[in-house]
Every structure is written in structure tokens, then in C-alpha cells.
Enzyme design. Sequence first.
Site, PDB file in Angstrom:
ATOM      1  N   LYS A  76       0.865  -1.186   0.000  1.00 28.37           N
ATOM      2  CA  LYS A  76       0.000   0.000   0.000  1.00 28.37           C
ATOM      3  C   LYS A  76       0.893   1.225   0.000  1.00 28.37           C
ATOM      4  O   LYS A  76       2.046   1.164   0.461  1.00 28.37           O
ATOM      5  CB  LYS A  76      -0.872  -0.007   1.255  1.00 28.37           C
ATOM      6  CG  LYS A  76      -2.127   0.805   1.137  1.00 28.37           C
ATOM      7  CD  LYS A  76      -3.290   0.019   0.564  1.00 28.37           C
ATOM      8  CE  LYS A  76      -4.485   0.915   0.328  1.00 28.37           C
ATOM      9  NZ  LYS A  76      -5.658   0.164  -0.116  1.00 28.37           N
ATOM     10  N   ASP A 115      -7.096   4.303  -4.242  1.00 21.53           N
ATOM     11  CA  ASP A 115      -7.727   4.170  -2.919  1.00 21.53           C
ATOM     12  C   ASP A 115      -8.344   5.546  -2.644  1.00 21.53           C
ATOM     13  O   ASP A 115      -8.595   6.306  -3.593  1.00 21.53           O
ATOM     14  CB  ASP A 115      -6.691   3.763  -1.853  1.00 21.53           C
ATOM     15  CG  ASP A 115      -7.319   3.386  -0.511  1.00 21.53           C
ATOM     16  OD1 ASP A 115      -7.906   2.303  -0.417  1.00 21.53           O
ATOM     17  OD2 ASP A 115      -7.258   4.185   0.440  1.00 21.53           O
ATOM     18  N   THR A 141     -15.342  -3.097  -6.274  1.00 23.33           N
ATOM     19  CA  THR A 141     -15.318  -3.207  -4.805  1.00 23.33           C
ATOM     20  C   THR A 141     -16.744  -3.163  -4.249  1.00 23.33           C
ATOM     21  O   THR A 141     -17.125  -3.992  -3.409  1.00 23.33           O
ATOM     22  CB  THR A 141     -14.454  -2.097  -4.187  1.00 23.33           C
ATOM     23  OG1 THR A 141     -13.188  -2.102  -4.835  1.00 23.33           O
ATOM     24  CG2 THR A 141     -14.255  -2.319  -2.704  1.00 23.33           C
TER      25      THR A 141
HETATM   26  P1  NDP Z   1     -12.979   7.647  -2.232  1.00 24.40           P
HETATM   27  O1  NDP Z   1     -11.926   8.635  -2.064  1.00 24.40           O
HETATM   28  O2  NDP Z   1     -13.570   7.426  -3.573  1.00 24.40           O
HETATM   29  O3  NDP Z   1     -14.191   7.960  -1.231  1.00 24.40           O
HETATM   30  C1  NDP Z   1     -14.001   8.016   0.143  1.00 24.40           C
HETATM   31  C2  NDP Z   1     -15.302   8.488   0.766  1.00 24.40           C
HETATM   32  O4  NDP Z   1     -15.212   8.354   2.173  1.00 24.40           O
HETATM   33  C3  NDP Z   1     -15.589   9.940   0.483  1.00 24.40           C
HETATM   34  O5  NDP Z   1     -16.965  10.144   0.418  1.00 24.40           O
HETATM   35  C4  NDP Z   1     -14.992  10.637   1.706  1.00 24.40           C
HETATM   36  O6  NDP Z   1     -15.556  11.895   2.018  1.00 24.40           O
HETATM   37  C5  NDP Z   1     -15.369   9.642   2.786  1.00 24.40           C
HETATM   38  N1  NDP Z   1     -14.479   9.786   3.933  1.00 24.40           N
HETATM   39  C6  NDP Z   1     -13.130   9.714   3.941  1.00 24.40           C
HETATM   40  N2  NDP Z   1     -12.673   9.951   5.170  1.00 24.40           N
HETATM   41  C7  NDP Z   1     -13.752  10.171   5.940  1.00 24.40           C
HETATM   42  C8  NDP Z   1     -13.939  10.459   7.307  1.00 24.40           C
HETATM   43  N3  NDP Z   1     -12.901  10.574   8.138  1.00 24.40           N
HETATM   44  N4  NDP Z   1     -15.214  10.622   7.759  1.00 24.40           N
HETATM   45  C9  NDP Z   1     -16.270  10.505   6.922  1.00 24.40           C
HETATM   46  N5  NDP Z   1     -16.145  10.223   5.602  1.00 24.40           N
HETATM   47  C10 NDP Z   1     -14.914  10.072   5.131  1.00 24.40           C
HETATM   48  O7  NDP Z   1     -12.394   6.266  -1.648  1.00 24.40           O
HETATM   49  P2  NDP Z   1     -12.902   4.791  -1.889  1.00 24.40           P
HETATM   50  O8  NDP Z   1     -14.369   4.753  -2.024  1.00 24.40           O
HETATM   51  O9  NDP Z   1     -12.048   4.187  -2.942  1.00 24.40           O
HETATM   52  O10 NDP Z   1     -12.464   4.087  -0.520  1.00 24.40           O
HETATM   53  C11 NDP Z   1     -13.333   3.998   0.611  1.00 24.40           C
HETATM   54  C12 NDP Z   1     -12.844   2.907   1.543  1.00 24.40           C
HETATM   55  O11 NDP Z   1     -12.838   1.653   0.852  1.00 24.40           O
HETATM   56  C13 NDP Z   1     -11.423   3.082   2.080  1.00 24.40           C
HETATM   57  O12 NDP Z   1     -11.367   2.516   3.364  1.00 24.40           O
HETATM   58  C14 NDP Z   1     -10.582   2.221   1.132  1.00 24.40           C
HETATM   59  O13 NDP Z   1      -9.372   1.812   1.707  1.00 24.40           O
HETATM   60  C15 NDP Z   1     -11.537   1.061   0.934  1.00 24.40           C
HETATM   61  N6  NDP Z   1     -11.308   0.241  -0.245  1.00 24.40           N
HETATM   62  C16 NDP Z   1     -11.310   0.805  -1.499  1.00 24.40           C
HETATM   63  C17 NDP Z   1     -11.135   0.010  -2.607  1.00 24.40           C
HETATM   64  C18 NDP Z   1     -11.256   0.557  -3.996  1.00 24.40           C
HETATM   65  O14 NDP Z   1     -11.256  -0.241  -4.932  1.00 24.40           O
HETATM   66  N7  NDP Z   1     -11.402   1.856  -4.193  1.00 24.40           N
HETATM   67  C19 NDP Z   1     -10.825  -1.430  -2.477  1.00 24.40           C
HETATM   68  C20 NDP Z   1     -10.931  -1.933  -1.129  1.00 24.40           C
HETATM   69  C21 NDP Z   1     -11.135  -1.103  -0.076  1.00 24.40           C
HETATM   70  P3  NDP Z   1     -14.723  13.239   1.712  1.00 24.40           P
HETATM   71  O15 NDP Z   1     -14.885  13.469   0.248  1.00 24.40           O
HETATM   72  O16 NDP Z   1     -15.378  14.259   2.556  1.00 24.40           O
HETATM   73  O17 NDP Z   1     -13.297  12.989   2.130  1.00 24.40           O
END
Ligand code: NDP
Length: 453
Positions: free
Chosen positions: A128, A168, A211
Site C-alpha cells: 500500500k 484508494d 469493490t
Molecule cells: P474515495 O476517495 O472514492 O471515497 C471516500 C469516501 O469516504 C468519500 O466520500 C470521503 O468523504 C469519505 N471519507 C473519507 N474519510 C472520511 C472520514 N474521516 N469521515 C467521513 N467520511 C470520510 O475512496 P474509496 O471509495 O475508494 O475508498 C473507501 C474505503 O474503501 C477506504 O477505506 C478504502 O481503503 C476502501 N477500499 C477501497 C477500494 C477501492 O477499490 N477503491 C478497495 C478496497 C477497499 P470526503 O470526500 O469528505 O473525504
Amino acid sequence: MSAKSYVNDTLELIKKYSSRQPIFLQCATEVLKSVTPLLEVNKTYEKHSVLERLVMPERTIIFRVVYIDDKGKAQTHFGYRVQFSSALGPYKGGLRFHPSVNLDILKFLAFEQIFKNSLTGLYIGGGKGGANFDPKGKSDAEIMRFCQAFMSELSKHIGYSTDVPAGDIGVGAREIGYMFGAYKKITSKFDGTLTGKKITWGGSLARKEATGYGTVYFSEELLREKGMDFHNRICVVSGSGNVAIYTIEKLQQLGAKVVAVSDSDGYVYDKDGIDLALLKDIKENLRLRVSDYAARKKGAVFVSKVNYEKGTNGIWSVPCDYAFPSATQNELSLEDAKNLHKNGCKLIAEGANMPCTLDAQKYILENKILYAPAKAANAGGVATSALEMQQNANMTSWTFDEVDEKLHKIMKDIYLRTSDTAKEFGFEHNLLAGANIAGFRKVADAMIDQGYI
Ligand code: NDP
């Protein structure tokens, strides 16, 4: 030595050498405690010092990233790549761009990735990376310059058979595009070193959806075994990024109604069900906030995080049948788990990595809420990245349905592997134990086969 002492000694080792890494310790504690029953019946792992070796990354790269912002000022950030384990294949795992990124968070994510990748049944190791850079509010030109600066160092350490990064949090198709362009320019290679690429230049159809869809496919298997399904069920999905959006899409296709989503400013409750086309437009095209969704959708209400009760994440107070934490680590606390239970929630399926705190996990398992743990449930993303690597290696591309079908089969297989292993060790309702033991066993066996390296 008893397996319990072996695990405790290893956790002490982590506390000693990684004393300022509580999130990594939390993740290692979860995994190591879960695999204790396996270590008890098979002393080979202790004999070969597998735990001590496994909790230390094979390589950690930390570097300076400097780019020029739009005002002409040099901005400096930390860049990282944690190459944790190559026992099962080239390091594979995403890049996160977020101000909270540090070595602790990336070690947790890379460690988690080792077992997740193992569970997919594909030949990929765990890694990562990322940077403490916030893409929010930056211009396209700033993002491009940052990605190029980041890749000017990262390119020295990656390659299609050594380390294959993906996206991510904060890293989507736009960032992958800029990084791929820089990688190509520096190395003169057009190969499958990055995944999450756009379809027109080497990406895989269904990677973007994988995902979210995968988390729902995994949950479907779990529900099926209990005689349940998604039809007319009320769901809450936290986050509003890649994972959340495609979780919602699949849930809606299967007849569920999603009534709440969030971002780091707060959550939106929409009693009529989230309008996905509007949410996609706001998040994917306009890059706005969920509060803008509420402003545009009649009947939807935005609740700011300043109004959350202390120690809780407001979105989990919304009554639902099934909850899908899909934002970030530790976003669902013990209090949140109690609220969900009180309101009749029957399933918690983790789209995000380690979204539940350790005490929330314990409560969920003790109260027999169905629990789909992250490293199994959200493995569809990395599995489809591996399918992208296969397509790149063969200079071919599959249709959306072909990839989706393969993803669906992989998720069913992960469910079986996880649930069979849980049963083998007498933890019928505990898929967390099943996922950790199944993921660990394959990696640990490979480490023993490959000698002390
Ligand atoms: P994105 O950046 O596309 O979206 C993240 C989302 O989570 C945004 O809406 C963001 O809001 C919100 N968020 C982030 N931090 C916080 C917080 N502290 N409190 C509330 N909301 C928050 O990321 P992904 O959708 O790709 O990833 C989401 C999760 O899934 C992560 O844990 C990642 O590690 C996991 N994951 C992702 C994969 C992938 O293929 N993308 C694969 C496997 C796991 P804001 O815009 O306000 O920051």
C-alpha cells in the site's frame, strides 16, 4: 510456548518497534488473535518464526514529493510505499492521497492487504502507498504536477512483476491517468504496472464497480445461507466515493432501498431512497459534497457532523436493515454498533478497510449481527485489479459481463473459503476468524516453503 503467548509476544514486539503506530497495532491484534486457534494446532508456524517475520514489512520506502502549486510556490509532502509481503506474488495494493496519511495508516492497510489478496485465490502479494496530500480543492494542473512528482520517485520501485499500485481514497481514474503518464515517460514502458486505468488505454471494464459490487455479492451469499435477501430492505451506506456509489448501485439493482450516504462533512437522509444518478453527478462529475445533494433533492435532509453525538458517527443512528460502512477506518464505534443493533440492523458489511473499531467488532459478533469483514467482503476491487493485470499481460480486454461474472465467482469462492474455514475451527458465526485464518494460512505456508528471506 502456547499459541496465546506466541501471539502476545509478537504484539509486544510491535509495541516496542512500532510504538507510535496504534492503527497498525489494532489491525495486527485483530489478525493475530484470530489465528491463535490455527497456531495452537500447528506448531510449524512458531518453529519457523512466521509471526515475527510477517509483522515486519519486507521494504518501506519514504520519500519527499515536491510540486509547484498554482501560485508558483513549492509544496512539500511525504510519499510512501509499504511493500509488506511478496509471498504470494508481486506487491499489490492501492495508493491513498489524504492529509491523514502516515506510515501507521499505510502499514495497517498494507498488512490487511496481504490477507485480503491471499483470500482472492490469485497470485498477488500485499502492499500500500500514498501521500499526505489532499486533492480536494486543488486544480487539475496541481493534481497533475503532484502525481508526476510522486511518480518520479515511486517509478524506481514498481513494475508489473514487482509491485502494481492502484487507487484508494483520493486516487481515482484521473490520478491514475496522470501517474501512468509519468510512469510511461520515465520508464519508456507501456505495461500493466498500474491498475484502475481508463478503459481506452488498458483498463478493465467493471474495475470501477468491483469493490462495491463485490461487497454486495459477498453479503448476498451470507444472507442466502440465512434465508434472507435484499428485496425491499432498507440500507445505509457511509461514504460517497467509489466504493459507496457502486455498493448503492448493486443494492438498488437487487431491490434494496438506500436511505443515507455521507462524506467527511456529514450525512444525508433521503427517505425516498438515494437518487443514484444525482449522487454520481455530484460526486463523480461536479466533485461536490453530499450537502449539495440535499440542496438539490426534495425531501432529503443534510445532518452536519458538528451535530453528531460525541463518540458516534451520525449516519449509524439512521434505522436500517443492513449497514455498509464504506468510507474509512474506525468510522463505526461501539456506540454506533449498539445504535444499529437497537434499531434492528441485521447485517454489517464492510466496504471500507477496518471501518469497525475492535470493541465494535466484538459487540457485533457477540450479538450475532451478521458480519461481512472487510478483508473478505471488499476483496472484489483488488481481485478485479488482478483481472486487469491478466488482460494487460495477454494484450486483450474482456466485456463488462465477462469481468463481472468472474468477479461474482471470485466473491462466492471467497465466501465459501471464509465460511468453511470458520466452521473448520468451530466459529460458525464468525467470518472474521474464518477470513483471517484462511488468508493467513496460505501466506504463512508460502513463507515456510520459500525459506528465511
Ligand atoms: P474515495 O476517495 O472514492 O471515497 C471516500 C469516501 O469516504 C468519500 O466520500 C470521503 O468523504 C469519505 N471519507 C473519507 N474519510 C472520511 C472520514 N474521516 N469521515 C467521513 N467520511 C470520510 O475512496 P474509496 O471509495 O475508494 O475508498 C473507501 C474505503 O474503501 C477506504 O477505506 C478504502 O481503503 C476502501 N477500499 C477501497 C477500494 C477501492 O477499490 N477503491 C478497495 C478496497 C477497499 P470526503 O470526500 O469528505 O473525504
